[in-house]
Design a protein around this motif. Structure first.
Motif, PDB file in Angstrom:
ATOM      1  N   ILE A  66      -1.735   6.391   9.169  1.00 15.72           N
ATOM      2  CA  ILE A  66      -1.136   6.049   7.867  1.00 15.72           C
ATOM      3  C   ILE A  66       0.128   6.879   7.635  1.00 15.72           C
ATOM      4  N   TYR A  82       0.828  -1.206   0.000  1.00 16.88           N
ATOM      5  CA  TYR A  82       0.000   0.000   0.000  1.00 16.88           C
ATOM      6  C   TYR A  82       0.866   1.260   0.000  1.00 16.88           C
ATOM      7  N   ILE A 118      -6.370   4.353   1.864  1.00 14.36           N
ATOM      8  CA  ILE A 118      -5.579   3.370   2.618  1.00 14.36           C
ATOM      9  C   ILE A 118      -6.067   3.306   4.070  1.00 14.36           C
ATOM     10  N   TYR A 160       0.633   4.212  -2.691  1.00 17.60           N
ATOM     11  CA  TYR A 160       0.585   5.635  -2.313  1.00 17.60           C
ATOM     12  C   TYR A 160       1.685   6.418  -3.029  1.00 17.60           C
ATOM     13  N   HIS A 187      -9.166   1.327   4.234  1.00 16.52           N
ATOM     14  CA  HIS A 187      -8.880  -0.098   4.069  1.00 16.52           C
ATOM     15  C   HIS A 187      -8.430  -0.735   5.383  1.00 16.52           C
TER      16      HIS A 187
END
Length: 195
Positions: free
Chosen positions: A180, A155, A169, A159, A172
């Motif tokens: 994050i 991920y 993200i 990004y 998710h």
């Protein structure tokens, strides 16, 4: 030199009229003003910062009332301390306050005691709230970083290649965007250590 500062609420009308009235009423050389909400942080007060660079030691800053300068007593005290360090006198029209007079200095001391009291009450309330939440099993703690999942690396690549946003993200993984960003920073630091 006497200079004015006016923070005008977004809800108020004609700012030009207010500035002219304030300048005439207080007999000021110049007025710095900006349209800001009372909730605005001190860091958002761009004209205030510009005015501070303009003022010199011995100058007088005039405000219509304390509420037009700080949003609480603690913030007002910080501003007063900064002005004092620069050798600038603060005058508030509504409160009939002058920081260079004995009564003004006494008021500052009183406000300092009240701000300290207020801070201690808030800390105590916070502690009691945390204890109550822990007892009820609802306290999760604050500021602890959730461990970065093993599959986060893919991920992170999505990004970096702009194929997925931080918001997507975060949804998710069911965490905040701040988490994050912390994970992204952690991965970047780990890559730097390896290199």
């Amino acid at each position: 030199m006497e200079v004015g500062y006016l923070k005008i609420s977004p809800l108020e009308g004609d700012e030009e009229k207010q500035v002219k009235a304030f300048q005439a009423e207080a007999n000021l050389n110049r007025v710095f003003w900006e349209r800001l909400s009372i909730k605005s942080a001190t860091t958002e007060m761009k004209e205030y910062e510009r005015m501070l660079r303009y003022l010199e030691e011995g100058d007088v800053l005039v405000i219509p009332e304390f509420a037009r300068l700080g949003k609480n007593v603690a913030e007002l005290l910080k501003i007063l301390e900064r002005l004092k360090d620069k050798g600038i006198t603060l005058v508030s029209c509504r409160e009939n306050f002058n920081s260079s007079t004995e009564s003004g200095k006494s008021l500052i001391e009183s406000m300092s005691v009240l701000a300290d009291f207020d801070e201690r009450v808030l800390v105590q309330r916070r502690r009691e709230g945390i204890a109550k939440a822990k007892a009820a099993g609802r306290y999760k703690g604050g500021g602890r970083l959730i461990k970065c999942p093993d599959d986060f690396a893919e991920y992170e690549q999505l990004y970096r290649s702009k194929k997925m946003t931080v918001t997507a993200i975060a949804k998710h993984f069911n965490v905040s965007r701040v988490t994050i960003y912390k994970w992204l920073k952690e991965i970047k630091q780990n890559k730097t250590k390896i290199a």
